[in-house]
Design an enzyme around this catalytic site. Sequence first.
Site, PDB file in Angstrom:
ATOM      1  CE  LYS A   1      -4.248  -2.111   1.684  1.00  0.00           C
ATOM      2  NZ  LYS A   1      -3.830  -3.713   1.874  1.00  0.00           N
TER       3      LYS A   1
HETATM    4  C1  LIG Z   1      -4.401  -4.603   1.287  1.00  0.00           C
HETATM    5  C2  LIG Z   1      -3.654  -5.919   1.095  1.00  0.00           C
HETATM    6  C3  LIG Z   1      -3.967  -6.817   0.200  1.00  0.00           C
HETATM    7  C4  LIG Z   1      -5.195  -6.794  -0.596  1.00  0.00           C
HETATM    8  O1  LIG Z   1      -5.035  -5.599  -1.597  1.00  0.00           O
HETATM    9  P1  LIG Z   1      -6.451  -5.319  -2.257  1.00  0.00           P
HETATM   10  O2  LIG Z   1      -6.201  -3.937  -3.143  1.00  0.00           O
HETATM   11  O3  LIG Z   1      -7.323  -4.835  -1.234  1.00  0.00           O
HETATM   12  O4  LIG Z   1      -7.074  -6.345  -3.005  1.00  0.00           O
HETATM   13  C5  LIG Z   1      -3.001  -7.760  -0.090  1.00  0.00           C
HETATM   14  N1  LIG Z   1      -2.035  -7.768   0.767  1.00  0.00           N
HETATM   15  C6  LIG Z   1      -1.636  -7.233   1.708  1.00  0.00           C
HETATM   16  C7  LIG Z   1      -0.521  -7.247   2.455  1.00  0.00           C
HETATM   17  C8  LIG Z   1      -2.496  -5.864   1.894  1.00  0.00           C
HETATM   18  O5  LIG Z   1      -2.148  -5.058   2.703  1.00  0.00           O
END
Ligand SMILES: *Cc1c(COP(=O)(O)O)cnc(C)c1O
Length: 464
Positions: free
Chosen positions: A110
Site C-alpha cells: 500500500k
Molecule cells: C491490502 C492488502 C492486500 C489486498 O489488496 P486489495 O487492493 O485490497 O485487493 C493484499 N496483501 C496485503 C499485504 C495488503 O495489505
Amino acid sequence: MHYVSTRGGIDPVGFSDAVMMGLATDGGLLLPETLPSVDQHTVSSWSNLPYQYLAVEILSLFIDDLSRTELEDLVERSYARFRHHQVTPVSRCGGVYILELFHGPTFAFKDVALQLLGNIFELLLKKRSASMNILGATSGDTGSAAIHGVRGKAGINIFILHPDGRISPIQKLQMTTVTDPNVFNIAVRGTFDDGQAIVKAIFNDLEFKEKYHLGAVNSINWARVMAQIVYYVYAWSKLHAHGFDSVDFSVPTGNFGDIFAGYMARRLLPPGAINRLVLATNANDLLCRFVNQGIYSRGTVQATSSPSMDIQVASNFERYLYYLRDENGAAVKADMQQFDNTGRLDLSALRQRVREDFVSVSVSEAEVMETIRTFHRDGDYLLDPHTAVGVRAGLTFRHEKRPMICLATAHPAKFGAAVHEATGLDPELPPAMAELADRESRCEVLDADPEVIKAYIAAHALES
Ligand SMILES: *Cc1c(COP(=O)(O)O)cnc(C)c1O
C-alpha cells in the site's frame, strides 16, 4: 483527461477534482472518461526506463492538470524512501517471478500508492490554499501506510483509529512511533468494526464533515489505482526485455483494488501483453465465486493468516462492474442498489466475459502454509501469507511458455507468526522494523463513542 462516476450522476471533472472528491458525489467511484492505450512502439521505448521515469510516463496519460515538472517532483519524492533502487524489483523463485512491492516505509504494497497520494494531496491543497483532516479506521496495514504517506505534510492532519490491543505489535509501532505533529493515533476501546462504524457515523454528520474538511484515504481514491498501474507495466517491461511478449499476473486480492489496477494495465498495453490475471483469494472467496459462477454475494468474514484480505465487500468491484456493464452508469447504479438491498448480485449471464479477463481460485490455510514451507525449503525465499495466496494460485494457472508474475504484497517479517508456523523460522526483522521498539511513541486511548472521537478531532483539527 476527465473523470466520470461509475453511477453516471456527475459532470466530468479533472484529475485534481477527482482526487479531492475521493468518492463521487453520486455515491459511485471515479474513472477516466476514456481509457488511454499505448502502442507497441511506445511500450518498447519504455523498456529500460527506471521505475520513476516510467511512472511519470504512465501518470501523464491520466493527468492533464499538473505540469510535467510537478509530476516528476511528486514521483521523485514519493519513491525516494523505498529501500530498493528499483522500487518494485522482480525476482525469480520456484518456477514463478515475484514482483516485490514491500520495499516502502511500512513494508507492504500500500506504500506504493499512499506515498504518492500523500504528496498529491499536499500539492493540491497548497495550490488551493486549503487544508484537510484525514480520518480513517484501520485493522493494521492501511492505517500505517496512510500515516507514513502524509506525515509531516503541510495542510494535512491525519486521525487514524485502531482497535486497542487488537493489532499486532509491529503494526501498532509502525503507527504510534510516527510522532510528527500532524499525526494523531487513536486506540479505540473496541473492535475494528466499532472503529469503522464511528468513522462512518462521523462522515455522515455532514455539518461536521464540512466544518473540518474531512477527507478519506481508503482504497476507492482513483489516485491509488493509478499509482498501482505502474508496477504492472514495470514488471511486464522487465520480462519483455528478456524476450517475452506475453505474461500472466497473479494477485492476492481483498478489495479488488490491486487487481483492478492490473485490469487497467492490461487495457493500457497492446493486446495480449498481459494475457491473464489470476484473482487469488484466501478462504474469503467472494470474488472467486464471482469469477467462477458470476454470483457476487456477501458472506461472513473468516479470520485467516492473511488478514488484509479478510474482506466480504470489495470496495473497488464497482469499477470493474462499470466496464462489464459497457460503461452504463444507470445499470451500475441499479446493480449496486440491488446489492445493498439483498447482499447478492446475479451476473451469471456475463460470466463468459468475466472469464476472458480473470481466472480465480480460493486458497486454503493449509495450502498457504505448504507454499510458504516449500518456497523456503526449495528456494530459500520467505513468502508472507498474503503473497503465498497469490503464489499458490499462480502455480495453479501457470502456463509453461509464459512467465507467471506473482505480486508480493508484504514483507515476511510483517507477518512473522504465520511464517514461523509454516517454517519454524522467525524472519529476521529488517533494521527499520527492529528499531521501532526503541522509539518514542504517541497514542491516545479513547472510548468507542462517536461524540468522544468528534470532540478529540475538533480539538486537534486544522482549520481553514
Ligand atoms: C491490502 C492488502 C492486500 C489486498 O489488496 P486489495 O487492493 O485490497 O485487493 C493484499 N496483501 C496485503 C499485504 C495488503 O495489505
